[in-house]
Write an enzyme that holds these catalytic residues in place. Structure first.
Site, PDB file in Angstrom:
ATOM      1  N   TRP A  67      -5.912 -13.793  12.588  1.00  0.00           N
ATOM      2  CA  TRP A  67      -6.035 -12.620  12.427  1.00  0.00           C
ATOM      3  C   TRP A  67      -7.492 -11.913  12.745  1.00  0.00           C
ATOM      4  CZ3 TRP A  67      -8.546  -9.233   8.853  1.00  0.00           C
ATOM      5  CH2 TRP A  67      -9.269  -9.759   7.750  1.00  0.00           C
ATOM      6  N   ARG A 100       0.829  -1.191  -0.054  1.00  0.00           N
ATOM      7  CA  ARG A 100       0.025   0.151  -0.063  1.00  0.00           C
ATOM      8  C   ARG A 100       0.832   1.253   0.162  1.00  0.00           C
ATOM      9  NH1 ARG A 100      -2.938  -4.148   2.645  1.00  0.00           N
ATOM     10  NH2 ARG A 100      -4.736  -4.495   1.258  1.00  0.00           N
ATOM     11  N   PHE A 136      -1.103  -2.804  14.591  1.00  0.00           N
ATOM     12  CA  PHE A 136      -0.614  -1.554  15.074  1.00  0.00           C
ATOM     13  C   PHE A 136      -0.788  -0.578  13.889  1.00  0.00           C
ATOM     14  CE2 PHE A 136       3.287  -3.249  17.816  1.00  0.00           C
ATOM     15  CZ  PHE A 136       1.994  -3.960  18.778  1.00  0.00           C
ATOM     16  N   ASP A 178       0.419  -7.122  -2.840  1.00  0.00           N
ATOM     17  CA  ASP A 178      -0.907  -7.016  -2.494  1.00  0.00           C
ATOM     18  C   ASP A 178      -1.468  -6.362  -3.625  1.00  0.00           C
ATOM     19  OD1 ASP A 178      -3.668  -6.492  -1.195  1.00  0.00           O
ATOM     20  OD2 ASP A 178      -2.292  -6.823   0.644  1.00  0.00           O
ATOM     21  N   ASP A 182      -6.035 -14.698   2.552  1.00  0.00           N
ATOM     22  CA  ASP A 182      -7.315 -14.104   3.316  1.00  0.00           C
ATOM     23  C   ASP A 182      -8.160 -13.239   2.084  1.00  0.00           C
ATOM     24  OD1 ASP A 182      -5.017 -12.522   2.520  1.00  0.00           O
ATOM     25  OD2 ASP A 182      -5.667 -10.607   3.546  1.00  0.00           O
ATOM     26  N   GLU A 183      -9.444 -12.993   2.686  1.00  0.00           N
ATOM     27  CA  GLU A 183     -10.149 -12.453   2.030  1.00  0.00           C
ATOM     28  C   GLU A 183     -10.591 -12.477   0.391  1.00  0.00           C
ATOM     29  OE1 GLU A 183     -10.158  -8.150   4.679  1.00  0.00           O
ATOM     30  OE2 GLU A 183      -8.280  -8.505   3.290  1.00  0.00           O
ATOM     31  N   HIS A 230      -6.084 -10.397  -3.386  1.00  0.00           N
ATOM     32  CA  HIS A 230      -5.277  -9.442  -3.091  1.00  0.00           C
ATOM     33  C   HIS A 230      -4.275  -9.463  -4.246  1.00  0.00           C
ATOM     34  CE1 HIS A 230      -6.719  -7.940   0.384  1.00  0.00           C
ATOM     35  NE2 HIS A 230      -6.793  -9.290   0.790  1.00  0.00           N
ATOM     36  N   THR A 247      -0.483  -0.668   5.724  1.00  0.00           N
ATOM     37  CA  THR A 247      -0.081   0.745   5.382  1.00  0.00           C
ATOM     38  C   THR A 247      -0.961   1.855   4.535  1.00  0.00           C
ATOM     39  OG1 THR A 247       1.411   0.040   3.742  1.00  0.00           O
ATOM     40  CG2 THR A 247       2.298   0.075   5.959  1.00  0.00           C
ATOM     41  N   GLU A 248      -2.308   1.340   4.199  1.00  0.00           N
ATOM     42  CA  GLU A 248      -3.326   2.242   3.577  1.00  0.00           C
ATOM     43  C   GLU A 248      -2.930   3.634   3.989  1.00  0.00           C
ATOM     44  OE1 GLU A 248      -3.803  -0.820   4.829  1.00  0.00           O
ATOM     45  OE2 GLU A 248      -5.376  -1.909   3.561  1.00  0.00           O
TER      46      GLU A 248
HETATM   47  C1  ACM Z   1      -5.759  -9.324   6.762  1.00  0.00           C
HETATM   48  O1  ACM Z   1      -5.665  -8.380   7.603  1.00  0.00           O
HETATM   49  N1  ACM Z   1      -6.538  -9.098   5.777  1.00  0.00           N
HETATM   50  C2  ACM Z   1      -4.844 -10.375   7.082  1.00  0.00           C
END
Ligand code: ACM
Ligand code: ZN
Length: 770
Positions: free
Chosen positions: A401, A167, A427, A196, A334-335, A270, A477-478
């Site tokens: 997570w 990001r 964080f 990503d 993920d996602e 991603h 880090t978006e």
């Molecule tokens: C995540 O925060 N998508 C692993």
């Protein structure tokens, strides 16, 4: 600010002396983080001077010896030298190997004449070095090490810290700094999130378009960063990548510092950046032009039906494996949305030929196939907890997570688990919501909540608990466009993480940890690290007691003076000194700040308290508010304090039900002239404005008369990111004892959003009756 703070913190550290004196040098409290397993102090002192020699007794300890000498010389301005030698040689600091110690364990003995650091491995010795460096003290112009004996070893094998470089991109020097920070606090795993949607960051020689195209986007994006003044958009393409030579250099740098880098190559989702460069890896039947055009959308997946996808990933892995010697390789997982797979002929064919039940099992097929490839190369696969869905690959480790459930499920199935739940270990969520600060909104991930997190869930038996191999914090880090913001979100929470990862549970003690913090903030100041100022910030807590607000003020860092005002003026060194909780009965603005030696150390904390006809009155709910977003509990909706835009954790009550419905009892028939309620939208967090808000009044709590009904037709638009609206009914001139507020979600989350079709959250605060 930095120099000024150095002096102030140094003074602060001196205030906290234990007061033991020896040879006329004043000894400070020993402040090692993470706290060692066993430590016994004695009265000895070892002076650090130009005669100090660091002697190492095995070639494998050369790096640690040189590192120690360099750090000591830099800190004390003495000329500490290094030599390879024997136990009988002259010297003052000895680094030795001792085969009796456990892996990563070490012992450190300091007396008047020498320091001895021993371990069975170079990693143990390096940790002894890190402990020694935290012992350096000064008295006048003399530097010394306090006499003591330490025997120490870590609780967990995986002590991790993650960084997303997709990001926002951070170059080689910054990554080395990150590794320095981890290693100073005995973290041993750097999870490097290299790919990503927003950019591919590692050179793969076989696929040059990954760095020619996928590493770049048209502009920096994330407009809220610019709106907040955190970043500028210069209109140029944004991106970057690490060459293989740079990766090798970083891996070596980390190895020297006993940090293993676990690379992450995201799959199956991603992947927008990759698919922009290699559109043939996407599913069939898609509008690829649209995907390329909207290349940073996060809904793209590799086609699981095409052999090309697996050829590509195996070739990528071949190069990744030559660069990274780590036992584990992270494959994301993920996602992953399933809609492309649902409409793709090849994916559907794969489901049939592999006799899979559905797209979830197709994801499992994908990950299992990659696991087989990695296992064949003697590596282990680790992935985010979604890899549990559709069946876990036979040997996979799980990174939990989405809370801790994934970790629990993995451990119960006798798979390794690394615990990294969003609360409190993301964080990138700022610890507190200072205005225009970087990061995702606060979810109360503070040094305190991080410290109090116990990585082994209670649900696990002793046997199952062994599968929890460690703990990790993550930084996405978006909303962190610059390095200085990475530092401000990393520290000082990394200190809490370090202690939960290393120190045995029965040695943990937050009060003791707080007392050790000033030493480390001073050290970070000397290094020029832009750590977060949150531990200096005054928390203003209010508690309703018999209808009256009791105000208490505190800071996470000990030893600070807190001064406050209640008339809205800025607190100064001559404002009232806080000693104990005080009452607040009328509408007021309370402001507070922390001071050391007359100097302002925090931003001004401010709380508006509004005394109105419903404050402190009982509220009944149709559907319960969410336990995590309770807005302060039973009276949170009517506590006289307002939720604000930057924070979803404080004051707001969150509901995931079709309606939010609350009735407040004013206790007697009351003249009512206005009713209002605030609603937050923060669409990145799936929080939307309700479609309709209704206020009603009743004498008996049964028969309600509507006084306000407003529909919001544009409450689901993409342009609204974060705002607060306050529907207000004015000039009512009615009477009643009960006031009911109803907020209604008529429509689900729209299709432009990652949460499409799901129920949005309603966040409400404060219900005001006047
Ligand atoms: C995540 O925060 N998508 C692993
Ligand atoms: Zn497909």
């Amino acid at each position: 600010m930095n120099n000024r703070k150095t002096n102030v913190l140094f003074t602060l550290a001196l205030w906290m002396l234990l007061g033991a004196c020896s040879q006329s040098m004043v000894r400070e409290k020993i402040s090692i983080i993470p706290k060692p397993d066993h430590m016994i102090e004695n009265k000895d002192l070892l002076k650090i001077n130009d005669q100090m020699q660091v002697v190492y007794l095995d070639e494998s300890l050369a790096f640690a010896a040189n590192y120690l000498a360099d750090q000591l010389s830099a800190r004390t301005k003495m000329n500490v030298v290094v030599q390879e030698g024997t136990t009988t040689g002259a010297g003052t600091v000895f680094l030795t190997l001792d085969s009796t110690e456990a892996k990563e364990a070490y012992s450190l003995i300091i007396n008047n004449t020498k320091a001895t650091l021993s371990a069975s491995t170079p990693s143990g010795t390096f940790y002894a070095v890190q402990s020694l460096l935290q012992l350096v003290q000064s008295s006048g112009d003399q530097f010394f090490l306090p006499g003591l004996e330490i025997k120490d070893e870590p609780r967990f094998a995986w002590r991790g810290m993650h960084l997303d470089v997709s990001r926002h991109f951070f170059g080689v020097d910054k990554i080395k700094k990150y590794i320095d920070y981890l290693s100073m606090y005995k973290l041993n795993t750097f999870h490097w999130h290299l790919t990503d949607d927003h950019g591919w960051r590692i050179e793969i020689k076989k696929y040059p378009l990954l760095t020619e195209q996928a590493a770049w986007r048209e502009s920096v994006g994330f407009p809220s960063n610019q709106a907040k003044g955190l970043d500028e958009d210069d209109g140029k393409p944004y991106g970057g990548f690490y060459t293989q030579e740079e990766v090798k250099e970083i891996v070596k740098y980390a190895q020297d510092r006993q940090v293993t880098i676990v690379p992450e190559i995201e799959m199956p989702a991603h992947t927008s950046a990759v698919l922009k460069a290699y559109p043939d890896l996407a599913c069939e039947g898609l509008d690829m032009e649209k995907i390329v055009r909207e290349g940073t959308l996060s809904r793209n997946v590799f086609c699981a039906g095409k052999e090309e996808t697996f050829d590509f990933l195996e070739h990528v892995m071949d190069e990744v494996l030559t660069l990274f010697p780590s036992e584990y390789i992270h494959v994301g997982g993920d996602e992953a949305p399933k809609d492309h797979w649902e409409v793709c002929n090849l994916c559907q064919k794969r489901i049939k030929t592999e006799q899979l039940a559905d797209e979830h099992e197709l994801q499992s097929y994908f990950i299992t196939r990659m696991e087989k490839y990695l296992n064949g190369k003697e590596r282990k696969l680790i992935g985010w907890d979604e890899i549990l869905e559709g069946g876990l690959a036979p040997n996979a480790a799980v990174m939990s997570w989405r809370g801790v459930a994934g970790g629990i499920a993995a451990a119960k199935a006798h798979h390794e688990a690394v615990m990294t739940p969003g609360f409190p270990l993301y964080f990138n969520h700022r610890p507190i919501d200072l205005k225009n600060s970087p990061g995702h909104s606060s979810t109360n991930n503070t040094i305190t909540t991080v410290y109090n997190y116990e990585p082994v869930p209670e649900e696990l038996s002793e046997e199952e608990a062994k599968y929890v191999i460690g703990v990790q914090a993550n930084i996405w880090t978006e909303y962190i466009p610059k390095w200085e913001y990475v530092e401000s979100l990393l520290f000082p929470r990394l200190l809490s993480l370090s202690e939960i990862a290393w120190t045995s549970a029965d040695r943990k003690d937050f009060e003791d940890f707080r007392q050790r913090l000033p030493y480390h903030l001073d050290r970070l100041d000397q290094m020029g690290v832009n750590y977060g100022k949150d531990p200096f910030q005054v928390a203003i807590a209010m508690q309703l007691k018999k209808g009256q607000q009791q105000v208490s003020l505190s800071t996470e860092l000990p030893g600070l003076q807190i001064r406050y005002t209640t008339d809205g003026t800025e607190p100064t060194i001559s404002s009232t000194l806080y000693k104990e909780p005080f009452g607040c009965t009328k509408t007021s603005t309370i402001k507070a700040a922390s001071f050391v030696n007359g100097r302002l150390m925090s931003e001004i904390s401010s709380v508006d308290y509004l005394s109105h006809k419903a404050t402190g009155k009982r509220v009944a709910y149709e559907n319960e508010f969410n336990a995590k977003y309770d807005g302060g509990g039973d009276f949170g909706l009517v506590d006289g304090r307002f939720g604000f835009e930057e924070s979803i954790s404080f004051a707001w009550q969150g509901f995931v039900s079709p309606t939010m419905e609350a009735i407040v009892d004013l206790e007697e028939i009351t003249a009512i002239n206005s009713i209002s309620a605030g609603f937050l939208s923060d669409q990145r967090q799936w929080i939307f404005q309700p479609d309709q808000v209704i206020f009603e009044v009743s004498d008996d709590g049964e028969n309600f008369k509507e006084v306000f009904d407003r529909k919001y037709s544009d409450s689901r638009t993409e342009s609204v990111i974060q705002e607060v609206v306050r529907p207000t009914a004015d000039d009512l001139k009615v009477q009643g004892r009960y006031v009911r507020v109803r907020a209604i979600n008529h429509t689900p989350i729209p299709d432009w959003h990652a949460g499409v079709g799901k129920m949005p959250w309603i966040f409400v605060d404060e219900l005001v009756v006047e």
